[in-house]
Structure formats: C-alpha cells, structure tokens
Design a protein around this motif. Structure first.
Motif, mmCIF file in Angstrom:
data_model
loop_
_atom_site.group_PDB
_atom_site.id
_atom_site.type_symbol
_atom_site.label_atom_id
_atom_site.label_comp_id
_atom_site.label_asym_id
_atom_site.label_seq_id
_atom_site.Cartn_x
_atom_site.Cartn_y
_atom_site.Cartn_z
ATOM 1 N N LEU A 4 35.127 -4.575 -46.800
ATOM 2 C CA LEU A 4 36.193 -5.105 -47.649
ATOM 3 C C LEU A 4 37.140 -3.986 -48.059
ATOM 4 C CD1 LEU A 4 37.380 -7.533 -49.118
ATOM 5 C CD2 LEU A 4 35.858 -7.009 -51.021
ATOM 6 N N GLY A 5 36.607 -2.829 -48.397
ATOM 7 C CA GLY A 5 37.441 -1.680 -48.758
ATOM 8 C C GLY A 5 38.337 -1.242 -47.620
ATOM 9 N N VAL A 6 37.792 -1.204 -46.405
ATOM 10 C CA VAL A 6 38.586 -0.841 -45.226
ATOM 11 C C VAL A 6 39.732 -1.831 -45.049
ATOM 12 C CG1 VAL A 6 38.547 -0.711 -42.700
ATOM 13 C CG2 VAL A 6 36.744 0.385 -44.023
ATOM 14 N N ALA A 7 39.420 -3.109 -45.127
ATOM 15 C CA ALA A 7 40.439 -4.135 -44.931
ATOM 16 C C ALA A 7 41.526 -4.065 -46.001
ATOM 17 C CB ALA A 7 39.778 -5.513 -44.929
ATOM 18 N N LEU A 8 41.126 -3.921 -47.255
ATOM 19 C CA LEU A 8 42.108 -3.856 -48.340
ATOM 20 C C LEU A 8 42.973 -2.602 -48.240
ATOM 21 C CD1 LEU A 8 39.997 -5.180 -51.339
ATOM 22 C CD2 LEU A 8 41.816 -6.370 -50.095
ATOM 23 N N ALA A 9 42.372 -1.480 -47.868
ATOM 24 C CA ALA A 9 43.149 -0.248 -47.708
ATOM 25 C C ALA A 9 44.174 -0.393 -46.597
ATOM 26 C CB ALA A 9 42.213 0.929 -47.419
ATOM 27 N N GLU A 10 43.801 -1.044 -45.512
ATOM 28 C CA GLU A 10 44.725 -1.240 -44.397
ATOM 29 C C GLU A 10 45.881 -2.151 -44.797
ATOM 30 O OE1 GLU A 10 44.728 -2.766 -39.761
ATOM 31 O OE2 GLU A 10 42.909 -2.951 -40.945
ATOM 32 N N ILE A 11 45.571 -3.241 -45.452
ATOM 33 C CA ILE A 11 46.624 -4.173 -45.868
ATOM 34 C C ILE A 11 47.536 -3.527 -46.899
ATOM 35 C CG2 ILE A 11 47.038 -6.333 -47.121
ATOM 36 C CD1 ILE A 11 44.585 -7.448 -45.598
ATOM 37 N N LEU A 37 45.870 5.019 -46.142
ATOM 38 C CA LEU A 37 45.389 5.241 -44.769
ATOM 39 C C LEU A 37 44.258 6.279 -44.733
ATOM 40 C CD1 LEU A 37 48.727 5.119 -42.758
ATOM 41 C CD2 LEU A 37 46.881 3.427 -42.767
ATOM 42 N N LEU A 38 44.357 7.298 -45.573
ATOM 43 C CA LEU A 38 43.263 8.270 -45.664
ATOM 44 C C LEU A 38 41.993 7.607 -46.190
ATOM 45 C CD1 LEU A 38 45.149 11.394 -47.052
ATOM 46 C CD2 LEU A 38 44.082 11.153 -44.801
ATOM 47 N N LEU A 39 42.148 6.759 -47.185
ATOM 48 C CA LEU A 39 41.003 6.019 -47.722
ATOM 49 C C LEU A 39 40.397 5.123 -46.643
ATOM 50 C CD1 LEU A 39 39.223 5.172 -50.122
ATOM 51 C CD2 LEU A 39 40.967 3.461 -50.667
ATOM 52 N N LEU A 40 41.257 4.450 -45.894
ATOM 53 C CA LEU A 40 40.794 3.581 -44.802
ATOM 54 C C LEU A 40 39.935 4.379 -43.825
ATOM 55 C CD1 LEU A 40 42.835 1.046 -42.791
ATOM 56 C CD2 LEU A 40 41.702 2.878 -41.599
ATOM 57 N N ALA A 41 40.436 5.533 -43.405
ATOM 58 C CA ALA A 41 39.692 6.351 -42.441
ATOM 59 C C ALA A 41 38.374 6.842 -43.030
ATOM 60 C CB ALA A 41 40.548 7.524 -41.988
ATOM 61 N N ALA A 42 38.423 7.272 -44.284
ATOM 62 C CA ALA A 42 37.208 7.765 -44.925
ATOM 63 C C ALA A 42 36.165 6.659 -45.054
ATOM 64 C CB ALA A 42 37.541 8.353 -46.298
ATOM 65 N N LEU A 43 36.590 5.473 -45.451
ATOM 66 C CA LEU A 43 35.653 4.350 -45.581
ATOM 67 C C LEU A 43 35.116 3.913 -44.222
ATOM 68 C CD1 LEU A 43 37.407 2.147 -48.279
ATOM 69 C CD2 LEU A 43 35.245 3.376 -48.518
ATOM 70 N N PHE A 44 35.996 3.864 -43.234
ATOM 71 C CA PHE A 44 35.575 3.403 -41.906
ATOM 72 C C PHE A 44 34.504 4.317 -41.327
ATOM 73 C CE2 PHE A 44 36.065 2.612 -37.325
ATOM 74 C CZ PHE A 44 35.881 1.241 -37.336
ATOM 75 N N THR A 45 34.613 5.615 -41.583
ATOM 76 C CA THR A 45 33.601 6.534 -41.047
ATOM 77 C C THR A 45 32.256 6.390 -41.759
ATOM 78 O OG1 THR A 45 34.312 8.320 -42.513
ATOM 79 C CG2 THR A 45 35.309 8.229 -40.317
ATOM 80 N N GLN A 46 32.228 5.689 -42.887
ATOM 81 C CA GLN A 46 30.976 5.435 -43.599
ATOM 82 C C GLN A 46 30.248 4.204 -43.067
ATOM 83 O OE1 GLN A 46 29.829 7.750 -45.820
ATOM 84 N NE2 GLN A 46 31.651 8.787 -45.053
ATOM 85 N N SER A 47 30.933 3.422 -42.243
ATOM 86 C CA SER A 47 30.312 2.238 -41.660
ATOM 87 C C SER A 47 29.267 2.657 -40.630
ATOM 88 C CB SER A 47 31.350 1.370 -40.942
ATOM 89 O OG SER A 47 32.305 0.896 -41.841
ATOM 90 N N PRO A 48 28.132 1.994 -40.620
ATOM 91 C CA PRO A 48 27.169 2.278 -39.555
ATOM 92 C C PRO A 48 27.824 1.980 -38.198
ATOM 93 C CG PRO A 48 26.191 0.910 -41.272
ATOM 94 C CD PRO A 48 27.651 0.995 -41.565
ATOM 95 N N PRO A 49 27.725 2.888 -37.246
ATOM 96 C CA PRO A 49 28.427 2.728 -35.971
ATOM 97 C C PRO A 49 28.135 1.422 -35.237
ATOM 98 C CG PRO A 49 27.430 4.900 -36.118
ATOM 99 C CD PRO A 49 26.954 4.114 -37.298
ATOM 100 N N ASP A 50 26.939 0.896 -35.383
ATOM 101 C CA ASP A 50 26.594 -0.307 -34.635
ATOM 102 C C ASP A 50 27.203 -1.574 -35.225
ATOM 103 O OD1 ASP A 50 24.897 0.156 -36.801
ATOM 104 O OD2 ASP A 50 23.313 -1.095 -35.961
ATOM 105 N N TRP A 53 32.485 -2.717 -36.162
ATOM 106 C CA TRP A 53 33.404 -3.752 -35.690
ATOM 107 C C TRP A 53 33.629 -4.831 -36.738
ATOM 108 C CZ3 TRP A 53 31.099 -8.485 -35.698
ATOM 109 C CH2 TRP A 53 29.709 -8.504 -35.678
ATOM 110 N N ARG A 54 32.674 -5.005 -37.655
ATOM 111 C CA ARG A 54 32.822 -6.034 -38.686
ATOM 112 C C ARG A 54 34.048 -5.792 -39.554
ATOM 113 N NH1 ARG A 54 28.354 -9.390 -39.570
ATOM 114 N NH2 ARG A 54 26.525 -8.758 -38.400
ATOM 115 N N SER A 55 34.384 -4.530 -39.816
ATOM 116 C CA SER A 55 35.546 -4.252 -40.664
ATOM 117 C C SER A 55 36.834 -4.730 -39.998
ATOM 118 C CB SER A 55 35.636 -2.768 -41.006
ATOM 119 O OG SER A 55 35.827 -1.997 -39.856
ATOM 120 N N VAL A 56 36.874 -4.708 -38.678
ATOM 121 C CA VAL A 56 38.060 -5.200 -37.970
ATOM 122 C C VAL A 56 38.186 -6.707 -38.152
ATOM 123 C CG1 VAL A 56 39.178 -5.384 -35.716
ATOM 124 C CG2 VAL A 56 37.925 -3.312 -36.322
ATOM 125 N N TRP A 57 37.091 -7.424 -38.049
ATOM 126 C CA TRP A 57 37.131 -8.883 -38.240
ATOM 127 C C TRP A 57 37.459 -9.243 -39.678
ATOM 128 C CZ3 TRP A 57 37.899 -11.894 -34.408
ATOM 129 C CH2 TRP A 57 37.439 -11.550 -33.137
#
Length: 104
Positions: A4-11, A37-50, A53-57
């Motif tokens: 949710l944080g990734v999505a909100l940061a992107e929007i 955008l920096l927050l988005l990148a930082a949050l996205f790298t905290q997502s488990p790699p497997d 993809w959920r953050s994109v959906w």
C-alpha cells in the motif's frame, strides 16, 4: 502494508509532478515528487522478492480508484455507467489475481 505504501507513494509522485508541470505550482511540488519516488524505491526494496509483484497490482487497483475519484471529486464531473462498470471489472480482476493461491 509495504504494498500500500509503494502504491500511494507512486500515485502521490505522479500527482505532485502534475501539479508542478501542468498547474504551475511551486518547485516544492517537484521536490515532493522526488521525495515520494525515493520513498517508493525504498519501500519496494523491502518487499520480499518472491511477492514484490503484488505492489504492482495494488498500484493498479489504486490507480483505478484514483482515476474514478479524480473525475468525480476534483473535476466535479458525473461518472458514466461504463466507467463504473469498467472500474469494477478491473478491481475484480485484480482481486482475483491477488487472492489466488500461489506456490511459493
């Protein structure tokens, strides 16, 4: 919660850039865009790699809701039936993808 944080940061980054570039708002909006955008990148790298993809959906679902809400609330334009049906179909499809069981 990361998704949710990734999505909100992107929007927010998109809205902030739009406010600066299209509405002539102050440079503070551009700075807010870059911070987001920096927050988005930082949050996205905290997502488990497997499951990153959920953050994109989830971003896609929030874009659908934001688009409908923007037209209705910001532009004060009436929503058409096809927009509501199309938005509902998109959200149902995203829910099917996110809620389906996946092998790890």
């Amino acid at each position: 919660m990361i998704y949710l944080g990734v999505a909100l940061a992107e929007i927010f980054a998109c809205i902030a850039f739009w406010m600066w570039s299209r509405r002539g708002r102050s440079i503070g909006w551009l700075v807010a865009c870059m911070v987001s955008l920096l927050l988005l990148a930082a949050l996205f790298t905290q997502s488990p790699p497997d499951v990153a993809w959920r953050s994109v959906w989830i971003s896609g679902a929030l874009y659908v809701v934001a688009g409908i809400g923007w037209k209705w609330l910001a532009e004060r334009r009436r929503l058409e039936q096809r927009e509501l049906i199309g938005g509902g179909l998109c959200l149902c499809a995203i829910a099917m993808i996110l809620l389906a069981p996946y092998d790890a």
